[in-house]
Design an enzyme around this catalytic site. Structure first.
Site, PDB file in Angstrom:
ATOM      1  N   ALA A  13      -5.499  -9.222  -7.590  1.00  0.00           N
ATOM      2  CA  ALA A  13      -6.568  -8.872  -8.529  1.00  0.00           C
ATOM      3  C   ALA A  13      -7.540  -7.852  -7.964  1.00  0.00           C
ATOM      4  O   ALA A  13      -8.560  -7.566  -8.571  1.00  0.00           O
ATOM      5  CB  ALA A  13      -7.318 -10.144  -8.941  1.00  0.00           C
ATOM      6  N   GLY A  14      -7.208  -7.292  -6.807  1.00  0.00           N
ATOM      7  CA  GLY A  14      -8.128  -6.354  -6.163  1.00  0.00           C
ATOM      8  C   GLY A  14      -8.418  -5.131  -7.025  1.00  0.00           C
ATOM      9  O   GLY A  14      -7.569  -4.690  -7.790  1.00  0.00           O
ATOM     10  N   ARG A  18     -11.665   1.962  -3.569  1.00  0.00           N
ATOM     11  CA  ARG A  18     -11.739   2.839  -2.389  1.00  0.00           C
ATOM     12  C   ARG A  18     -10.475   3.668  -2.203  1.00  0.00           C
ATOM     13  O   ARG A  18     -10.439   4.563  -1.354  1.00  0.00           O
ATOM     14  CB  ARG A  18     -12.065   2.019  -1.133  1.00  0.00           C
ATOM     15  CG  ARG A  18     -13.513   1.514  -1.161  1.00  0.00           C
ATOM     16  CD  ARG A  18     -13.778   0.582  -0.018  1.00  0.00           C
ATOM     17  NE  ARG A  18     -13.647   1.243   1.264  1.00  0.00           N
ATOM     18  CZ  ARG A  18     -13.353   0.613   2.395  1.00  0.00           C
ATOM     19  NH1 ARG A  18     -13.144  -0.686   2.384  1.00  0.00           N
ATOM     20  NH2 ARG A  18     -13.271   1.282   3.521  1.00  0.00           N
ATOM     21  N   GLN A  78      -7.055 -13.591 -13.473  1.00  0.00           N
ATOM     22  CA  GLN A  78      -8.395 -13.934 -13.011  1.00  0.00           C
ATOM     23  C   GLN A  78      -9.342 -12.952 -13.710  1.00  0.00           C
ATOM     24  O   GLN A  78      -9.328 -11.763 -13.412  1.00  0.00           O
ATOM     25  CB  GLN A  78      -8.498 -13.794 -11.485  1.00  0.00           C
ATOM     26  CG  GLN A  78      -9.818 -14.306 -10.955  1.00  0.00           C
ATOM     27  CD  GLN A  78     -10.115 -13.858  -9.525  1.00  0.00           C
ATOM     28  OE1 GLN A  78      -9.629 -12.840  -9.055  1.00  0.00           O
ATOM     29  NE2 GLN A  78     -10.964 -14.621  -8.846  1.00  0.00           N
ATOM     30  N   THR A  84     -11.622 -15.744  -3.361  1.00  0.00           N
ATOM     31  CA  THR A  84     -10.187 -15.981  -3.149  1.00  0.00           C
ATOM     32  C   THR A  84      -9.751 -17.378  -3.615  1.00  0.00           C
ATOM     33  O   THR A  84      -8.640 -17.535  -4.126  1.00  0.00           O
ATOM     34  CB  THR A  84      -9.808 -15.759  -1.669  1.00  0.00           C
ATOM     35  OG1 THR A  84     -10.809 -16.355  -0.834  1.00  0.00           O
ATOM     36  CG2 THR A  84      -9.705 -14.290  -1.332  1.00  0.00           C
ATOM     37  N   ASP A 108      -2.197  -6.749  -1.036  1.00  0.00           N
ATOM     38  CA  ASP A 108      -2.552  -5.494  -0.359  1.00  0.00           C
ATOM     39  C   ASP A 108      -2.304  -5.596   1.148  1.00  0.00           C
ATOM     40  O   ASP A 108      -2.833  -4.817   1.925  1.00  0.00           O
ATOM     41  CB  ASP A 108      -4.013  -5.116  -0.644  1.00  0.00           C
ATOM     42  CG  ASP A 108      -5.003  -6.079  -0.032  1.00  0.00           C
ATOM     43  OD1 ASP A 108      -4.582  -7.106   0.535  1.00  0.00           O
ATOM     44  OD2 ASP A 108      -6.217  -5.800  -0.105  1.00  0.00           O
ATOM     45  N   GLU A 158     -16.709 -16.944   7.524  1.00  0.00           N
ATOM     46  CA  GLU A 158     -16.665 -15.547   7.080  1.00  0.00           C
ATOM     47  C   GLU A 158     -17.697 -14.731   7.852  1.00  0.00           C
ATOM     48  O   GLU A 158     -18.763 -15.243   8.208  1.00  0.00           O
ATOM     49  CB  GLU A 158     -16.925 -15.461   5.574  1.00  0.00           C
ATOM     50  CG  GLU A 158     -15.767 -15.973   4.734  1.00  0.00           C
ATOM     51  CD  GLU A 158     -14.449 -15.291   5.061  1.00  0.00           C
ATOM     52  OE1 GLU A 158     -14.378 -14.057   4.952  1.00  0.00           O
ATOM     53  OE2 GLU A 158     -13.508 -15.983   5.458  1.00  0.00           O
TER      54      GLU A 158
HETATM   55  C1  UD1 Z   1     -10.433 -12.353   3.465  1.00  0.00           C
HETATM   56  C2  UD1 Z   1     -10.693 -13.711   4.127  1.00  0.00           C
HETATM   57  C3  UD1 Z   1     -11.081 -13.478   5.579  1.00  0.00           C
HETATM   58  C4  UD1 Z   1      -9.981 -12.709   6.279  1.00  0.00           C
HETATM   59  C5  UD1 Z   1      -9.656 -11.425   5.548  1.00  0.00           C
HETATM   60  C6  UD1 Z   1      -8.407 -10.807   6.117  1.00  0.00           C
HETATM   61  C7  UD1 Z   1     -11.564 -15.159   2.375  1.00  0.00           C
HETATM   62  C8  UD1 Z   1     -12.773 -15.782   1.806  1.00  0.00           C
HETATM   63  N1  UD1 Z   1     -11.769 -14.369   3.434  1.00  0.00           N
HETATM   64  O1  UD1 Z   1     -11.664 -11.647   3.486  1.00  0.00           O
HETATM   65  O2  UD1 Z   1     -11.294 -14.719   6.247  1.00  0.00           O
HETATM   66  O3  UD1 Z   1     -10.362 -12.452   7.629  1.00  0.00           O
HETATM   67  O4  UD1 Z   1      -9.394 -11.685   4.160  1.00  0.00           O
HETATM   68  O5  UD1 Z   1      -8.196  -9.544   5.563  1.00  0.00           O
HETATM   69  O6  UD1 Z   1     -10.484 -15.386   1.900  1.00  0.00           O
HETATM   70  N2  UD1 Z   1      -9.051 -11.449  -4.392  1.00  0.00           N
HETATM   71  C9  UD1 Z   1      -8.808 -11.807  -5.698  1.00  0.00           C
HETATM   72  N3  UD1 Z   1      -9.833 -12.321  -6.437  1.00  0.00           N
HETATM   73  C10 UD1 Z   1     -11.062 -12.519  -5.913  1.00  0.00           C
HETATM   74  C11 UD1 Z   1     -11.299 -12.141  -4.587  1.00  0.00           C
HETATM   75  C12 UD1 Z   1     -10.267 -11.618  -3.853  1.00  0.00           C
HETATM   76  O7  UD1 Z   1      -7.695 -11.657  -6.196  1.00  0.00           O
HETATM   77  O8  UD1 Z   1     -11.929 -13.011  -6.639  1.00  0.00           O
HETATM   78  C13 UD1 Z   1      -7.940 -10.888  -3.608  1.00  0.00           C
HETATM   79  C14 UD1 Z   1      -8.213  -9.455  -3.211  1.00  0.00           C
HETATM   80  O9  UD1 Z   1      -7.658  -8.549  -4.144  1.00  0.00           O
HETATM   81  C15 UD1 Z   1      -7.499  -9.347  -1.885  1.00  0.00           C
HETATM   82  C16 UD1 Z   1      -7.600 -10.751  -1.316  1.00  0.00           C
HETATM   83  O10 UD1 Z   1      -7.844 -11.612  -2.414  1.00  0.00           O
HETATM   84  O11 UD1 Z   1      -6.124  -9.043  -2.060  1.00  0.00           O
HETATM   85  C17 UD1 Z   1      -8.684 -10.884  -0.233  1.00  0.00           C
HETATM   86  O12 UD1 Z   1      -9.956 -10.601  -0.787  1.00  0.00           O
HETATM   87  P1  UD1 Z   1     -11.023  -9.737  -0.011  1.00  0.00           P
HETATM   88  O13 UD1 Z   1     -12.226  -9.610  -0.856  1.00  0.00           O
HETATM   89  O14 UD1 Z   1     -10.413  -8.501   0.515  1.00  0.00           O
HETATM   90  O15 UD1 Z   1     -11.370 -10.712   1.191  1.00  0.00           O
HETATM   91  P2  UD1 Z   1     -11.951 -10.309   2.604  1.00  0.00           P
HETATM   92  O16 UD1 Z   1     -13.423 -10.206   2.520  1.00  0.00           O
HETATM   93  O17 UD1 Z   1     -11.199  -9.174   3.157  1.00  0.00           O
HETATM   94 MG    MG Z   2      -9.912  -7.687   2.394  1.00  0.00          MG
END
Ligand code: UD1
Ligand code: MG
Length: 450
Positions: A13-14, A18, A78, A84, A108, A158
């Protein structure tokens, strides 16, 4: 472990803003395959029998690609990006069907390997309720930190919520998680959003599992495997890692590469043992090369099949639908599209062969063009076994040459040529004896007058 059922939840869902691209982030290719397709292939290889892809609103293209790569996949939406854990719960209905193992992966993060996912599943089979992939990045900024005490994974903090001491921890969360299906929904439902980002963090499942008397485990992986892609620069880094892996796999399988670093492969390139690839060759998607074939330098191949012992290039271009038989020679500056070259046929120099069949042992001379397009439609050319097309000829399709037929050099062939005959389609040569010396003396006379 094989009898344990496994559901993969793939978060896609990203927003990908960027990337500065009209294409959704997870559809960007590495190794000529969308990142999402890599991840779906990997979860399947890790034994996931079922899969749900969580997409954002207006993500029809992402859903379509998910169904192409994993036809049995479910699609969950979503509608708001609330974290997440919230994203995983978009697939609540499927989670509730009852699986032994739940794998959560990010679309990703395309370089994750099936062996690693299997290790996470093994941790579950060994009694852990939650298993995560830990790694030690060169720069831990932004990642969740793994809090380990008494040899056990206690929690994930986090980055934004971590204190000074926690930020000093170098072991980080790679983002992947495996959850015991019996506890997954209960754990996810208990996750709140009282944190710096006001998000429902999947990572909180670790502390909640410990609080419930369950066990969490960490499996260590290399940074390359959990490299996430948020920018075009990171996409290029992921491509470089994948290319290294693909080349290494080809070398291990017995392919000879003189300068492997200059060869560009696709994730689905199939090269048999004893294929030789010279420097600077590009393999687009869908290429298979049989044993003993040599791909000479600077050739470009896409959706093509190259038979045993064929010699291709240098500077050859094989486009979709090129089917090259055994011992065929496709030489420099030859372009082939939607054409079959039967065994032993040759086109050694400067030719275009499109929408055609070139029979066994036939020879296409230098500069031959198959004129397959009339401005609106494509037409076919058939070249019989053992036929010979003289240099610089144009074959205007639809047209056919029978077995063993000859075409004189410089011909424009517009009518079918029967077997074993010669076709000439050019102006008859005229010779004017003495003409050149007469010209020279006229010129000489003209000069004197000046
Ligand atoms: C997440 C982890 C972090 C880890 C890092 C590794 C969590 C809370 N944190 O952080 O511990 O070190 O990845 O890269 O999981 N996504 C959705 N819907 C949402 C939010 C996110 O589908 O509401 C998807 C995003 O598209 C992405 C993934 O979940 O593919 C991770 O989300 P992102 O916001 O990148 O988490 P990070 O802050 O990187
Ligand atoms: Mg990330």
């Amino acid at each position: 472990m094989s009898e344990r059922t496994c559901l993969a939840v793939v978060l896609a869902a990203g927003e990908g803003t960027r990337m500065r691209s009209a294409l959704p982030k997870v559809l960007h290719p590495v190794g000529h395959q969308p990142m999402l397709a890599h991840v779906l292939g990997t979860v399947e290889a890790a034994g996931a029998t079922d899969c749900v892809v969580v997409v954002g609103p207006d993500h029809e293209a992402v859903a379509n690609e998910a169904l192409r790569a994993f036809p049995k996949a479910g699609i969950a939406k979503q509608m708001q990006r609330l974290g997440t854990a919230h994203a995983v719960l978009a697939a609540r209905d499927v989670l509730a069907r009852g699986f032994d193992d739940i794998l959560v992966v990010f679309a990703d993060t395309p370089l994750i390997r099936a062996v690693t996912l299997r290790q996470l599943r093994e941790a579950l089979a060994g009694g852990a309720a939650v298993a995560v992939a830990g790694f030690t990045p060169a720069d831990p900024e932004g990642y969740g930190r793994l809090i380990v005490a008494d040899g056990r994974l206690q929690a994930i903090r986090e980055h934004n919520d971590a204190n000074q001491a926690e930020r000093a921890i170098r072991l980080c969360n790679g983002g992947l998680m495996a959850l015991d299906g019996r506890h997954a929904v209960a754990l996810l439902d208990r996750i709140g959003n009282a944190n710096a980002k006001k998000e429902f963090y999947l990572t909180d499942a670790v502390a909640l599992a410990n609080a419930a008397g369950l066990r969490a485990a960490a499996v260590e992986v290399e940074e390359d495997e959990v490299r996430g892609v948020n920018t075009k620069a990171q996409l290029a880094e992921a491509e470089a890692v994948l290319q290294r892996r693909l080349r290494q796999a080809a070398l291990d399988a017995g392919v000879t590469m003189i300068a492997p670093d200059t060869v560009h492969l696709s994730a689905d390139t199939k090269l048999a043992a004893d294929v030789t690839i010279e420097p600077y060759v590009v393999f687009g998607p869908g290429v298979t090369v049989e044993t003993g074939a040599v791909i000479h330098a600077f050739s470009h191949l896409t959706e093509a099949h190259i038979g045993e012992g064929a010699l291709i290039g240098p500077f050859a271009r094989l486009r979709p639908g090129a089917k090259i038989g055994k011992g065929v020679k496709i030489g420099n500056f030859v372009e082939v599209k939607q054409a079959v070259f039967e065994d032993g046929a040759k086109a050694n120099h400067l030719a275009y062969i499109g929408d055609a069949r070139v029979g066994e042992g036939a020879n296409i001379g230098a500069g031959t063009i198959f004129c397959n397009y009339d401005g609106t439609a494509k037409h076919r050319t058939e070249i019989g076994k053992g036929a010979f097309v003289g240099s610089n000829s144009s074959l205007v399709a639809p047209v056919s040459l029978g077995e063993g037929a000859y075409v004189g050099s410089g011909s424009v062939i517009t009518e079918d040529v029967p077997a074993d005959s010669l076709a000439l389609g050019r102006v008859r040569q005229v010779v004017k004896e003495g003409w050149a010396s007469r010209l020279r003396s006229l010129k000489a006379a003209g000069k004197k007058k000046e």
